[in-house]
Design an enzyme around this catalytic site. Structure first.
Site, PDB file in Angstrom:
ATOM      1  N   CYS A 161       0.956  -1.516   0.062  1.00  0.00           N
ATOM      2  CA  CYS A 161       0.036   0.186   0.148  1.00  0.00           C
ATOM      3  C   CYS A 161       1.080   1.199   0.287  1.00  0.00           C
ATOM      4  CB  CYS A 161      -0.621   0.276   1.451  1.00  0.00           C
ATOM      5  SG  CYS A 161      -2.346  -0.875   1.057  1.00  0.00           S
ATOM      6  N   GLU A 205       0.853   3.927   1.663  1.00  0.00           N
ATOM      7  CA  GLU A 205       1.209   5.002   3.073  1.00  0.00           C
ATOM      8  C   GLU A 205       1.916   4.327   3.401  1.00  0.00           C
ATOM      9  OE1 GLU A 205      -1.886   3.553   1.583  1.00  0.00           O
ATOM     10  OE2 GLU A 205      -3.278   3.695   2.969  1.00  0.00           O
ATOM     11  N   CYS A 222      -6.516   1.643   4.327  1.00  0.00           N
ATOM     12  CA  CYS A 222      -7.254   0.393   5.121  1.00  0.00           C
ATOM     13  C   CYS A 222      -6.223   0.103   5.865  1.00  0.00           C
ATOM     14  CB  CYS A 222      -6.511  -0.300   3.452  1.00  0.00           C
ATOM     15  SG  CYS A 222      -4.612  -0.712   4.329  1.00  0.00           S
TER      16      CYS A 222
HETATM   17  N1  THU Z   1      -3.895   0.282  -1.130  1.00  0.00           N
HETATM   18  C1  THU Z   1      -3.340   1.374  -0.579  1.00  0.00           C
HETATM   19  O1  THU Z   1      -2.379   1.503  -1.595  1.00  0.00           O
HETATM   20  N2  THU Z   1      -3.939   1.818   0.168  1.00  0.00           N
HETATM   21  C2  THU Z   1      -5.154   1.571   1.244  1.00  0.00           C
HETATM   22  O2  THU Z   1      -5.400   2.292   2.177  1.00  0.00           O
HETATM   23  C3  THU Z   1      -6.119   0.814  -0.045  1.00  0.00           C
HETATM   24  C4  THU Z   1      -5.605   0.706  -0.989  1.00  0.00           C
HETATM   25  C5  THU Z   1      -4.321  -0.427  -2.570  1.00  0.00           C
HETATM   26  C6  THU Z   1      -3.664  -1.809  -2.208  1.00  0.00           C
HETATM   27  C7  THU Z   1      -4.056  -2.094  -3.986  1.00  0.00           C
HETATM   28  O3  THU Z   1      -2.890  -2.197  -4.961  1.00  0.00           O
HETATM   29  C8  THU Z   1      -5.080  -1.280  -4.217  1.00  0.00           C
HETATM   30  O4  THU Z   1      -4.786   0.012  -3.481  1.00  0.00           O
HETATM   31  C9  THU Z   1      -6.711  -1.815  -4.500  1.00  0.00           C
HETATM   32  O5  THU Z   1      -6.697  -2.460  -3.175  1.00  0.00           O
END
Ligand code: THU
Length: 137
Positions: A59, A61, A92
């Site tokens: 992710c 973050e 998330c």
């Molecule tokens: N994702 C993030 O980068 N940050 C979050 O807080 C939520 C999800 C990304 C993970 C994945 O690559 C895409 O978003 C779909 O879930």
């Protein structure tokens, strides 16, 4: 909010949106950018980095947090998270927990490129959180 804080958040939002442009998200097509302001004024950015095996995907973050910590920064001031959703998506659960490791109170500025913004607190996003203090038995 002071003028300085407001200006800092605007800059953080811009940096998160720019980082989103560097996302590697060929599978979900869901691009995310993050910009983390630390106590000495540095900003560490991150984007999501996906993988063909799916579960190794990172992710935005957590990429920003890892860059900050590796640079020696552990006192976080605020984080901006950029998605294209309306309203802007919030971090998330796993990212909330990773941010919590470095403090319970953190402004989380969720933005999108159209200018929508939600100013939230990590403590509201992750109430009754688990932390290192819980390990002190
Ligand atoms: N994702 C993030 O980068 N940050 C979050 O807080 C939520 C999800 C990304 C993970 C994945 O690559 C895409 O978003 C779909 O879930």
């Amino acid at each position: 909010m002071s003028d300085t804080t407001s200006t800092q958040y605007d800059e953080l939002a811009r940096r998160a949106i720019a980082a989103r442009g560097r996302a590697y998200a060929p599978y979900s097509k869901f691009r995310v950018g993050a910009a983390l302001l630390v106590s000495d004024g540095q900003i560490f950015t991150g984007c999501n980095v996906e993988n063909a095996a799916y579960s190794p995907s990172m992710c935005a973050e957590r990429v920003a947090v890892a860059k900050a910590v590796e640079s020696g920064a552990r006192t976080f001031v605020a984080i901006a998270v950029a998605t294209a959703t309306d309203p802007p998506a919030t971090p998330c659960g796993v990212c909330r927990q990773v941010l919590r490791e470095f403090g319970a109170e953190l402004p989380v500025i969720c933005v999108n490129p159209s200018g929508a913004r939600r100013d939230l607190w990590l403590s509201d996003l992750l109430p009754h959180s688990f932390s290192r203090r819980d390990l002190e038995v």
